[in-house]
Design a protein around this motif. Structure first.
Motif, PDB file in Angstrom:
ATOM      1  N   SER A   1      22.205 -42.919 -36.803  1.00 56.55           N
ATOM      2  CA  SER A   1      20.843 -43.298 -37.164  1.00 56.55           C
ATOM      3  C   SER A   1      20.872 -44.458 -38.136  1.00 56.55           C
ATOM      4  CB  SER A   1      20.080 -42.117 -37.757  1.00 56.55           C
ATOM      5  OG  SER A   1      20.658 -41.719 -39.003  1.00 56.55           O
ATOM      6  N   LEU A   2      19.771 -45.208 -38.131  1.00 60.15           N
ATOM      7  CA  LEU A   2      19.624 -46.359 -39.016  1.00 60.15           C
ATOM      8  C   LEU A   2      18.215 -46.340 -39.572  1.00 60.15           C
ATOM      9  CD1 LEU A   2      20.502 -49.076 -40.214  1.00 60.15           C
ATOM     10  CD2 LEU A   2      19.891 -50.154 -38.044  1.00 60.15           C
ATOM     11  N   ASP A   3      18.106 -46.149 -40.861  1.00 56.65           N
ATOM     12  CA  ASP A   3      16.801 -46.070 -41.488  1.00 56.65           C
ATOM     13  C   ASP A   3      16.319 -47.477 -41.836  1.00 56.65           C
ATOM     14  OD1 ASP A   3      15.666 -43.284 -43.490  1.00 56.65           O
ATOM     15  OD2 ASP A   3      14.532 -44.857 -42.466  1.00 56.65           O
ATOM     16  N   ASN A   4      15.041 -47.577 -42.181  1.00 54.75           N
ATOM     17  CA  ASN A   4      14.466 -48.881 -42.436  1.00 54.75           C
ATOM     18  C   ASN A   4      15.065 -49.549 -43.673  1.00 54.75           C
ATOM     19  OD1 ASN A   4      12.574 -50.956 -41.765  1.00 54.75           O
ATOM     20  ND2 ASN A   4      11.365 -50.322 -43.525  1.00 54.75           N
ATOM     21  N   ASP A   5      15.627 -48.751 -44.580  1.00 53.16           N
ATOM     22  CA  ASP A   5      16.240 -49.337 -45.782  1.00 53.16           C
ATOM     23  C   ASP A   5      17.697 -49.698 -45.552  1.00 53.16           C
ATOM     24  OD1 ASP A   5      16.894 -46.226 -47.650  1.00 53.16           O
ATOM     25  OD2 ASP A   5      17.520 -46.910 -45.658  1.00 53.16           O
ATOM     26  N   GLY A   6      18.159 -49.561 -44.311  1.00 56.18           N
ATOM     27  CA  GLY A   6      19.534 -49.924 -43.982  1.00 56.18           C
ATOM     28  C   GLY A   6      20.522 -48.784 -44.043  1.00 56.18           C
ATOM     29  N   THR A   7      20.063 -47.619 -44.454  1.00 56.47           N
ATOM     30  CA  THR A   7      20.962 -46.467 -44.528  1.00 56.47           C
ATOM     31  C   THR A   7      21.389 -46.038 -43.132  1.00 56.47           C
ATOM     32  OG1 THR A   7      19.863 -45.691 -46.532  1.00 56.47           O
ATOM     33  CG2 THR A   7      21.196 -44.095 -45.309  1.00 56.47           C
ATOM     34  N   THR A   8      22.695 -45.876 -42.952  1.00 52.96           N
ATOM     35  CA  THR A   8      23.223 -45.417 -41.673  1.00 52.96           C
ATOM     36  C   THR A   8      23.815 -44.023 -41.823  1.00 52.96           C
ATOM     37  OG1 THR A   8      25.371 -46.455 -42.123  1.00 52.96           O
ATOM     38  CG2 THR A   8      23.749 -47.757 -40.896  1.00 52.96           C
ATOM     39  N   ASN A   9      23.861 -43.337 -40.721  1.00 51.77           N
ATOM     40  CA  ASN A   9      24.425 -41.997 -40.694  1.00 51.77           C
ATOM     41  C   ASN A   9      25.098 -41.809 -39.344  1.00 51.77           C
ATOM     42  OD1 ASN A   9      25.018 -39.404 -41.569  1.00 51.77           O
ATOM     43  ND2 ASN A   9      23.063 -38.554 -40.920  1.00 51.77           N
ATOM     44  N   TYR A  10      26.252 -41.157 -39.333  1.00 54.15           N
ATOM     45  CA  TYR A  10      27.006 -40.946 -38.107  1.00 54.15           C
ATOM     46  C   TYR A  10      27.466 -39.493 -38.033  1.00 54.15           C
ATOM     47  CZ  TYR A  10      27.452 -46.053 -38.154  1.00 54.15           C
ATOM     48  OH  TYR A  10      27.196 -47.407 -38.172  1.00 54.15           O
ATOM     49  N   ARG A  11      27.560 -38.989 -36.823  1.00 51.62           N
ATOM     50  CA  ARG A  11      28.180 -37.680 -36.696  1.00 51.62           C
ATOM     51  C   ARG A  11      29.677 -37.872 -36.898  1.00 51.62           C
ATOM     52  NH1 ARG A  11      26.234 -34.744 -33.456  1.00 51.62           N
ATOM     53  NH2 ARG A  11      27.892 -33.198 -33.333  1.00 51.62           N
ATOM     54  N   ASP A  12      30.338 -36.827 -37.361  1.00 52.26           N
ATOM     55  CA  ASP A  12      31.746 -36.952 -37.757  1.00 52.26           C
ATOM     56  C   ASP A  12      32.633 -37.454 -36.617  1.00 52.26           C
ATOM     57  OD1 ASP A  12      31.841 -34.059 -40.016  1.00 52.26           O
ATOM     58  OD2 ASP A  12      31.176 -36.133 -40.294  1.00 52.26           O
ATOM     59  N   SER A  13      32.363 -37.027 -35.405  1.00 51.22           N
ATOM     60  CA  SER A  13      33.263 -37.353 -34.290  1.00 51.22           C
ATOM     61  C   SER A  13      33.238 -38.828 -33.908  1.00 51.22           C
ATOM     62  CB  SER A  13      32.910 -36.505 -33.067  1.00 51.22           C
ATOM     63  OG  SER A  13      31.592 -36.768 -32.643  1.00 51.22           O
ATOM     64  N   VAL A  14      32.269 -39.593 -34.405  1.00 50.84           N
ATOM     65  CA  VAL A  14      32.210 -41.014 -34.053  1.00 50.84           C
ATOM     66  C   VAL A  14      32.423 -41.923 -35.256  1.00 50.84           C
ATOM     67  CG1 VAL A  14      30.608 -40.456 -32.175  1.00 50.84           C
ATOM     68  CG2 VAL A  14      29.708 -41.365 -34.335  1.00 50.84           C
ATOM     69  N   LYS A  15      32.532 -41.343 -36.426  1.00 48.33           N
ATOM     70  CA  LYS A  15      32.739 -42.169 -37.626  1.00 48.33           C
ATOM     71  C   LYS A  15      34.007 -42.996 -37.491  1.00 48.33           C
ATOM     72  CE  LYS A  15      30.316 -39.328 -41.033  1.00 48.33           C
ATOM     73  NZ  LYS A  15      30.461 -38.425 -42.211  1.00 48.33           N
ATOM     74  N   GLY A  16      33.887 -44.273 -37.852  1.00 44.30           N
ATOM     75  CA  GLY A  16      35.025 -45.181 -37.752  1.00 44.30           C
ATOM     76  C   GLY A  16      35.194 -45.797 -36.387  1.00 44.30           C
ATOM     77  N   ARG A  17      34.462 -45.300 -35.393  1.00 43.66           N
ATOM     78  CA  ARG A  17      34.554 -45.842 -34.029  1.00 43.66           C
ATOM     79  C   ARG A  17      33.240 -46.466 -33.575  1.00 43.66           C
ATOM     80  NH1 ARG A  17      35.343 -42.605 -29.835  1.00 43.66           N
ATOM     81  NH2 ARG A  17      34.329 -40.784 -30.765  1.00 43.66           N
ATOM     82  N   PHE A  18      32.131 -45.910 -33.984  1.00 48.56           N
ATOM     83  CA  PHE A  18      30.814 -46.393 -33.574  1.00 48.56           C
ATOM     84  C   PHE A  18      30.133 -47.080 -34.755  1.00 48.56           C
ATOM     85  CE2 PHE A  18      29.810 -43.123 -29.966  1.00 48.56           C
ATOM     86  CZ  PHE A  18      31.033 -43.420 -29.383  1.00 48.56           C
ATOM     87  N   THR A  19      29.352 -48.107 -34.440  1.00 44.07           N
ATOM     88  CA  THR A  19      28.579 -48.810 -35.457  1.00 44.07           C
ATOM     89  C   THR A  19      27.163 -49.024 -34.960  1.00 44.07           C
ATOM     90  OG1 THR A  19      30.571 -49.989 -36.197  1.00 44.07           O
ATOM     91  CG2 THR A  19      28.437 -50.844 -36.920  1.00 44.07           C
ATOM     92  N   ILE A  20      26.204 -48.574 -35.746  1.00 47.92           N
ATOM     93  CA  ILE A  20      24.792 -48.773 -35.398  1.00 47.92           C
ATOM     94  C   ILE A  20      24.266 -49.962 -36.192  1.00 47.92           C
ATOM     95  CG2 ILE A  20      23.961 -47.154 -37.164  1.00 47.92           C
ATOM     96  CD1 ILE A  20      21.755 -46.325 -35.166  1.00 47.92           C
ATOM     97  N   SER A  21      23.456 -50.777 -35.539  1.00 48.84           N
ATOM     98  CA  SER A  21      22.886 -51.938 -36.210  1.00 48.84           C
ATOM     99  C   SER A  21      21.617 -52.344 -35.478  1.00 48.84           C
ATOM    100  CB  SER A  21      23.881 -53.109 -36.213  1.00 48.84           C
ATOM    101  OG  SER A  21      24.163 -53.522 -34.886  1.00 48.84           O
ATOM    102  N   LYS A  22      20.877 -53.260 -36.062  1.00 52.83           N
ATOM    103  CA  LYS A  22      19.704 -53.746 -35.358  1.00 52.83           C
ATOM    104  C   LYS A  22      19.471 -55.210 -35.655  1.00 52.83           C
ATOM    105  CE  LYS A  22      15.979 -52.373 -38.540  1.00 52.83           C
ATOM    106  NZ  LYS A  22      14.687 -51.623 -38.633  1.00 52.83           N
TER     107      LYS A  22
END
Length: 127
Positions: free
Chosen positions: A50-71
């Protein structure tokens, strides 16, 4: 009303990369929380990032370090860069958006209470 359309899914071998995109339209400002969800065959849908409007990102543990969310605000597009893909990442992927001003919910839920979902894009990772 926010319309979402995903793209970028496909088939890739393990270790490969894909970048999913979610184009948002029908809104006046691109200032809402957005996220990616997925459902693997035979499993429950799960929050991925997830990516909040203030730029805060959150990832489930199994994808951390592999997936990147951005807009990209200029393109009204949310992305999910997926690297080092694994067969267990095989799933249908959806993007979701919350109402403007609503902060992101957590990812430990199978869905967000919103009507703003895209139709989904399939990701298949072969071993």
């Amino acid at each position: 009303q926010v319309l979402l359309v995903e793209s970028g899914g496909g088939s890739v071998q393990a270790g490969g990369s894909l970048r999913l995109a979610c184009v948002a339209s029908g809104h006046t400002r691109f200032d809402f929380c957005m996220g990616w969800f997925r459902r693997a065959p035979g499993k429950e849908r799960e929050g991925v990032a997830s990516l909040d409007n203030d730029g805060t990102t959150n990832y489930r543990d199994s994808v951390k370090g592999r997936f990147t969310i951005s807009k990209d605000n200029a393109k009204n597009t949310l992305y999910l860069q997926m690297d080092s893909l694994k067969p267990e990442d095989t799933a249908m992927y959806w993007c979701a958006a919350l109402e403007s001003g609503v902060p992101c919910y957590g990812l430990n839920v199978p869905w967000w209470p919103t009507n703003f979902w895209g139709p989904g894009t399939q990701v298949t990772v072969s071993s």
